[in-house]
Design a protein around this motif. Sequence first.
Motif, PDB file in Angstrom:
ATOM      1  N   GLY A   1      49.961  66.556  59.950  1.00  0.00           N
ATOM      2  CA  GLY A   1      49.430  66.326  58.860  1.00  0.00           C
ATOM      3  C   GLY A   1      47.895  67.134  58.512  1.00  0.00           C
ATOM      4  N   GLY A   2      47.780  67.901  59.488  1.00  0.00           N
ATOM      5  CA  GLY A   2      46.640  68.736  59.279  1.00  0.00           C
ATOM      6  C   GLY A   2      46.945  69.871  58.706  1.00  0.00           C
ATOM      7  N   VAL A   3      45.871  70.645  57.991  1.00  0.00           N
ATOM      8  CA  VAL A   3      46.213  72.088  57.405  1.00  0.00           C
ATOM      9  C   VAL A   3      46.467  73.078  58.139  1.00  0.00           C
ATOM     10  CG1 VAL A   3      45.136  73.876  55.790  1.00  0.00           C
ATOM     11  CG2 VAL A   3      44.516  71.059  55.486  1.00  0.00           C
TER      12      VAL A   3
ATOM     13  N   ARG B   1      39.018  81.790  45.983  1.00  0.00           N
ATOM     14  CA  ARG B   1      39.280  80.888  44.242  1.00  0.00           C
ATOM     15  C   ARG B   1      39.522  79.386  44.972  1.00  0.00           C
ATOM     16  NH1 ARG B   1      43.850  80.974  40.012  1.00  0.00           N
ATOM     17  NH2 ARG B   1      43.285  78.749  39.084  1.00  0.00           N
ATOM     18  N   HIS B   2      40.119  79.319  45.884  1.00  0.00           N
ATOM     19  CA  HIS B   2      40.673  77.758  46.512  1.00  0.00           C
ATOM     20  C   HIS B   2      40.173  77.498  47.736  1.00  0.00           C
ATOM     21  CE1 HIS B   2      43.957  79.527  43.872  1.00  0.00           C
ATOM     22  NE2 HIS B   2      43.941  78.401  43.348  1.00  0.00           N
ATOM     23  N   LEU B   3      39.744  76.315  47.983  1.00  0.00           N
ATOM     24  CA  LEU B   3      39.172  75.909  49.217  1.00  0.00           C
ATOM     25  C   LEU B   3      39.730  74.290  49.628  1.00  0.00           C
ATOM     26  CD1 LEU B   3      37.057  76.609  51.402  1.00  0.00           C
ATOM     27  CD2 LEU B   3      35.268  75.406  50.225  1.00  0.00           C
ATOM     28  N   PRO B   4      40.422  74.274  50.612  1.00  0.00           N
ATOM     29  CA  PRO B   4      40.947  73.054  51.117  1.00  0.00           C
ATOM     30  C   PRO B   4      39.988  71.955  51.242  1.00  0.00           C
ATOM     31  CG  PRO B   4      42.229  74.974  52.225  1.00  0.00           C
ATOM     32  CD  PRO B   4      40.875  75.445  51.569  1.00  0.00           C
ATOM     33  N   VAL B   5      40.141  70.685  51.011  1.00  0.00           N
ATOM     34  CA  VAL B   5      39.192  69.528  51.393  1.00  0.00           C
ATOM     35  C   VAL B   5      40.102  68.569  52.344  1.00  0.00           C
ATOM     36  CG1 VAL B   5      37.721  67.821  50.470  1.00  0.00           C
ATOM     37  CG2 VAL B   5      38.102  69.811  49.201  1.00  0.00           C
ATOM     38  N   VAL B   6      39.532  68.106  53.434  1.00  0.00           N
ATOM     39  CA  VAL B   6      39.905  67.282  54.185  1.00  0.00           C
ATOM     40  C   VAL B   6      39.183  66.113  54.582  1.00  0.00           C
ATOM     41  CG1 VAL B   6      41.268  68.968  55.336  1.00  0.00           C
ATOM     42  CG2 VAL B   6      38.939  68.388  56.222  1.00  0.00           C
TER      43      VAL B   6
ATOM     44  N   GLY C   1      40.848  65.020  59.524  1.00  0.00           N
ATOM     45  CA  GLY C   1      41.348  66.464  59.135  1.00  0.00           C
ATOM     46  C   GLY C   1      42.442  66.314  58.307  1.00  0.00           C
ATOM     47  N   ALA C   2      42.962  65.049  57.726  1.00  0.00           N
ATOM     48  CA  ALA C   2      43.832  65.105  56.785  1.00  0.00           C
ATOM     49  C   ALA C   2      43.540  65.772  55.446  1.00  0.00           C
ATOM     50  CB  ALA C   2      44.375  63.645  56.717  1.00  0.00           C
TER      51      ALA C   2
END
Length: 357
Positions: free
Chosen positions: A24-26, A81-86, A90-91
């Motif tokens: 489930g982590g990026v 432009r995009h930045l993942p958020v966890v 770390g999910a």
Amino acid sequence: SVLSVTQMLASKRGDAALVTGVIGGVSGIITDTDVTRRVVAKHLDPSGTGVSDVMTSNPTCVSMSDSAMDALATMVENHFRHLPVVDDSGAVVGLLDIAKCLNDAISKLEKAQEKSSAAAEDAVKQVANLQGAGNAQSEMLTQLLGGLVSQAFGGKSSPTLRSLLAGKPATVVSPGTNLRDVGMVMAEARKAALVVDEGELVGIFGFKDMMSRAIAKELPLELTAVSTIMTPNPESVSPDTTVLEALQIMHDNRFLTLPVCEDDGTVIGLVGVMDLVYGSGGADGWRSIFDSAMDLADDASDSASLQSARSASRSIKSVRSSTKAAATKKDERPVSKLRPKKPMIASVEDSVLSVTQ
């Protein structure tokens, strides 16, 4: 596959998917731009290409508790432009979009302006120090952001789009150009394509169009002319339009790009939201706009409506404050304040085709 991911994104009107691993982590991120640059321009088959082969692996991430301003600075400085958020484990919990963050910031300032008292309006006027704003849209935003935007430009006049585009060739294609060739032009310039017929702008074709209208629908790229799926007769602006005016137009219409043409129709080029952010102050310059928008949100949540206007006035003034305590408090605001949108999830085993769909 890339196909399955693009089809998923197209059905949800998205432009980026986070790719997760077994636990489930990026594992990566794939965007509409990646599909054009790494699949279309490289002559890869979306249905036979795994998303893991073309995604950006191990992307920079932030947690919901990280500093919001640090997250914004990371996006601007690295042209993300995009930045993942966890979350802390770390999910995946969200995805930041710099264009959405900017629109949200301006919307908050607009709402605060509408509700503010005469005292708050006077505060904006007192710090306003912007030159060269010529039309009604620009005047509205100048009154709204005043000294904040002036600060972004180092106290100077808002630059024009002509100055931002100087020396940069336009990504121009003809209506009959096939999608494969258009994609290669877009990939090289990292810009949407402007479709020009006999010197006249007749359409625009962006990365999301390539992903949603072509790849996800499995169109034959070499046999499909861009004119058949482009956005026809797009709105354009003069090269003498200021960055401030362009920002307002893009905000009002939720545009991500703006074609730039002379009065006689000559195509000059194209500007995107990141061009406006990065080309006119970078992370440090635009920090004041995001800062004040979050100040106003904080004030609204902590005060009654009567107090809201006064708080707004104080928070606008506080942008120019240099007190260490205030700066520390602002830096501690978490990423959750930026309201990350719900992420679109793909598997490392998906094809490009499924992702675009």
